[in-house]
Design a protein around this motif. Structure first.
Motif, PDB file in Angstrom:
ATOM      1  N   SER A  55       0.840  -1.193   0.000  1.00 11.86           N
ATOM      2  CA  SER A  55       0.000   0.000   0.000  1.00 11.86           C
ATOM      3  C   SER A  55       0.878   1.248   0.000  1.00 11.86           C
ATOM      4  CB  SER A  55      -0.886  -0.002   1.243  1.00 11.86           C
ATOM      5  OG  SER A  55      -1.518   1.236   1.406  1.00 11.86           O
ATOM      6  N   TYR A  56       0.418   2.283  -0.705  1.00 12.40           N
ATOM      7  CA  TYR A  56       1.141   3.556  -0.645  1.00 12.40           C
ATOM      8  C   TYR A  56       1.234   4.066   0.787  1.00 12.40           C
ATOM      9  CZ  TYR A  56       1.750   4.420  -5.613  1.00 12.40           C
ATOM     10  OH  TYR A  56       2.180   4.356  -6.912  1.00 12.40           O
ATOM     11  N   ALA A  57       0.257   3.728   1.606  1.00  8.98           N
ATOM     12  CA  ALA A  57       0.258   4.197   2.990  1.00  8.98           C
ATOM     13  C   ALA A  57       1.423   3.633   3.791  1.00  8.98           C
ATOM     14  CB  ALA A  57      -1.056   3.827   3.668  1.00  8.98           C
ATOM     15  N   ALA A  58       2.001   2.528   3.347  1.00  9.97           N
ATOM     16  CA  ALA A  58       3.116   1.908   4.072  1.00  9.97           C
ATOM     17  C   ALA A  58       4.472   2.481   3.663  1.00  9.97           C
ATOM     18  CB  ALA A  58       3.109   0.393   3.855  1.00  9.97           C
ATOM     19  N   LEU A  59       4.509   3.301   2.628  1.00 12.01           N
ATOM     20  CA  LEU A  59       5.792   3.801   2.124  1.00 12.01           C
ATOM     21  C   LEU A  59       6.631   4.537   3.166  1.00 12.01           C
ATOM     22  CD1 LEU A  59       5.050   5.078  -1.500  1.00 12.01           C
ATOM     23  CD2 LEU A  59       6.527   3.185  -0.832  1.00 12.01           C
ATOM     24  N   PRO A  60       6.046   5.380   4.032  1.00 12.50           N
ATOM     25  CA  PRO A  60       6.900   6.113   4.977  1.00 12.50           C
ATOM     26  C   PRO A  60       7.757   5.210   5.857  1.00 12.50           C
ATOM     27  CG  PRO A  60       4.730   7.108   4.900  1.00 12.50           C
ATOM     28  CD  PRO A  60       4.632   5.831   4.124  1.00 12.50           C
ATOM     29  N   TRP A  61       7.352   3.966   6.059  1.00 16.41           N
ATOM     30  CA  TRP A  61       8.108   3.051   6.916  1.00 16.41           C
ATOM     31  C   TRP A  61       9.236   2.337   6.172  1.00 16.41           C
ATOM     32  CZ3 TRP A  61       2.908   3.851   7.831  1.00 16.41           C
ATOM     33  CH2 TRP A  61       2.538   4.149   9.157  1.00 16.41           C
ATOM     34  N   VAL A  62       9.231   2.372   4.821  1.00 15.19           N
ATOM     35  CA  VAL A  62      10.135   1.490   4.085  1.00 15.19           C
ATOM     36  C   VAL A  62      11.129   2.197   3.167  1.00 15.19           C
ATOM     37  CG1 VAL A  62       8.320  -0.263   4.095  1.00 15.19           C
ATOM     38  CG2 VAL A  62       8.630   1.146   2.057  1.00 15.19           C
ATOM     39  N   LEU A  63      11.008   3.511   2.992  1.00 16.67           N
ATOM     40  CA  LEU A  63      11.774   4.189   1.954  1.00 16.67           C
ATOM     41  C   LEU A  63      13.283   4.190   2.186  1.00 16.67           C
ATOM     42  CD1 LEU A  63       9.438   7.195   1.106  1.00 16.67           C
ATOM     43  CD2 LEU A  63      10.083   5.319  -0.415  1.00 16.67           C
ATOM     44  N   GLU A  64      13.714   3.920   3.388  1.00 17.93           N
ATOM     45  CA  GLU A  64      15.160   3.837   3.624  1.00 17.93           C
ATOM     46  C   GLU A  64      15.752   2.626   2.909  1.00 17.93           C
ATOM     47  OE1 GLU A  64      18.395   3.489   7.305  1.00 17.93           O
ATOM     48  OE2 GLU A  64      16.308   4.046   7.722  1.00 17.93           O
ATOM     49  N   ASP A  65      15.011   1.517   2.879  1.00 18.39           N
ATOM     50  CA  ASP A  65      15.512   0.278   2.289  1.00 18.39           C
ATOM     51  C   ASP A  65      14.948  -0.018   0.902  1.00 18.39           C
ATOM     52  OD1 ASP A  65      17.073  -0.418   4.558  1.00 18.39           O
ATOM     53  OD2 ASP A  65      15.269  -1.141   5.566  1.00 18.39           O
ATOM     54  N   TYR A  66      13.755   0.488   0.624  1.00 15.70           N
ATOM     55  CA  TYR A  66      13.080   0.191  -0.641  1.00 15.70           C
ATOM     56  C   TYR A  66      12.805   1.484  -1.411  1.00 15.70           C
ATOM     57  CZ  TYR A  66      12.032  -4.616   0.864  1.00 15.70           C
ATOM     58  OH  TYR A  66      12.120  -5.925   1.269  1.00 15.70           O
ATOM     59  N   ALA A 188      11.014  -1.863  -4.687  1.00 24.79           N
ATOM     60  CA  ALA A 188      12.136  -2.775  -4.894  1.00 24.79           C
ATOM     61  C   ALA A 188      13.274  -2.376  -3.963  1.00 24.79           C
ATOM     62  CB  ALA A 188      12.605  -2.729  -6.345  1.00 24.79           C
ATOM     63  N   HIS A 189      13.984  -3.369  -3.478  1.00 20.71           N
ATOM     64  CA  HIS A 189      15.095  -3.091  -2.562  1.00 20.71           C
ATOM     65  C   HIS A 189      16.137  -2.230  -3.270  1.00 20.71           C
ATOM     66  CE1 HIS A 189      18.281  -3.699   0.405  1.00 20.71           C
ATOM     67  NE2 HIS A 189      17.289  -4.002   1.232  1.00 20.71           N
ATOM     68  N   ARG A 190      16.667  -1.247  -2.551  1.00 15.72           N
ATOM     69  CA  ARG A 190      17.576  -0.278  -3.158  1.00 15.72           C
ATOM     70  C   ARG A 190      18.900  -0.888  -3.609  1.00 15.72           C
ATOM     71  NH1 ARG A 190      15.890   4.925  -2.932  1.00 15.72           N
ATOM     72  NH2 ARG A 190      14.132   5.418  -1.539  1.00 15.72           N
ATOM     73  N   SER A 191      19.196  -2.109  -3.199  1.00 19.19           N
ATOM     74  CA  SER A 191      20.427  -2.767  -3.638  1.00 19.19           C
ATOM     75  C   SER A 191      20.308  -3.328  -5.053  1.00 19.19           C
ATOM     76  CB  SER A 191      20.767  -3.912  -2.680  1.00 19.19           C
ATOM     77  OG  SER A 191      19.745  -4.900  -2.697  1.00 19.19           O
TER      78      SER A 191
END
Length: 277
Positions: A55-66, A188-191
């Protein structure tokens, strides 16, 4: 490459070509089919697959890694979640102190519901119960909960449960902002090689449009007992030009939704510029 997306028709239609090796140079995919509530938790709480639909709503929690991939997701008009009740309860104020079922507390649907309720339900709703989205309408019908927040194909089938639409949150959002509603995002994972993932995702979308019959068997196989007519209506609604590319309007809508939610304390504060990186 590990990927997780829902068995819903928009996702299986979008990723059919890549999953089945029909995209030139596309890396082989190991697919997990999971409801968005599960992938939201994988993205925010545990180490999940390398590529996911959340969900777009979950993005604030994941943007460091994804990173947000600017295609493959669900964003549009006339496709928002619905607040449903049994009987003739249509006044939002009647939800004050009532029990409401939602599909996820990190979903765009729930985020929109919180923003809508803050404006329309004096004193706020009562208990929130997280429930699999396909269980919500029967629970409302049977009086186990007072109202339900539903997504996906429920907008085409809720009449079968003799339910009443109290509010179309997508319509409310569009009237309030003039913007489309962000629903599901591909991350997608930033790696990883993000440019290649974007390319393969977009080519998969375009293959699906150019060859609509190619994915039919695969889509119906995972369509959770939907009729072919409902399946096609689902695809027509959720797979659109924003699925091909978010563009400036898509990014603006996402920034508006998450920026407003952060100000309300519904999601953590974060750098909105990270959405475009």
């Amino acid at each position: 490459m590990n990927i997780a997306f829902s068995p819903c028709p928009n996702d299986t239609f979008t990723f059919h070509a890549w999953v089945h090796g029909l995209i030139s140079g596309g890396e082989k995919l190991d697919v997990t089919y999971a409801d968005i509530n599960i992938t939201n938790n994988w993205a925010t709480e545990v180490k999940g697959p390398e590529v996911m639909k959340i969900s777009y709503a979950a993005l604030p929690w994941v943007l460091e890694d994804y990173a947000l991939i600017p295609c493959g997701g669900a964003l549009g008009r006339g496709c928002g979640p619905l607040v449903l009740t049994a009987g003739n309860m249509k006044d939002p104020a009647s939800l004050a102190g009532k029990k409401v079922a939602v599909p996820s507390e990190k979903s765009t649907a729930y985020l929109l519901f919180r923003l809508w309720a803050a404006d329309n339900v004096p004193g706020g709703v009562g208990e929130i119960e997280v429930m699999p989205f396909d269980h919500i309408m029967p629970a409302v019908r049977d009086g186990k909960i007072d109202a339900g927040l539903v997504i996906h194909e429920a907008r085409f089938t809720y009449h079968q449960f003799n339910l009443t639409m109290m509010s179309d949150l997508g319509e409310w959002w569009e009237k309030d902002t003039g913007l489309p509603i962000p629903l599901g995002a591909i991350i997608a994972h930033r790696s990883l090689d993000l440019k290649s993932i974007e390319k393969w995702t977009r080519e998969s979308v375009e293959y699906a449009w150019d060859n609509p019959e190619a994915s039919r068997e695969y889509v119906l196989e995972h369509a959770q007992e939907m009729s072919p007519e409902v399946v096609q209506a689902h695809i027509d609604l959720y797979v659109n030009e924003f699925t091909r590319d978010l563009g400036d309007e898509g990014y603006t809508a996402i920034e508006a939704l998450l920026g407003r939610a952060a100000k309300e304390g519904i999601v953590p504060e974060f750098d909105l510029k990270a959405l475009r990186k």
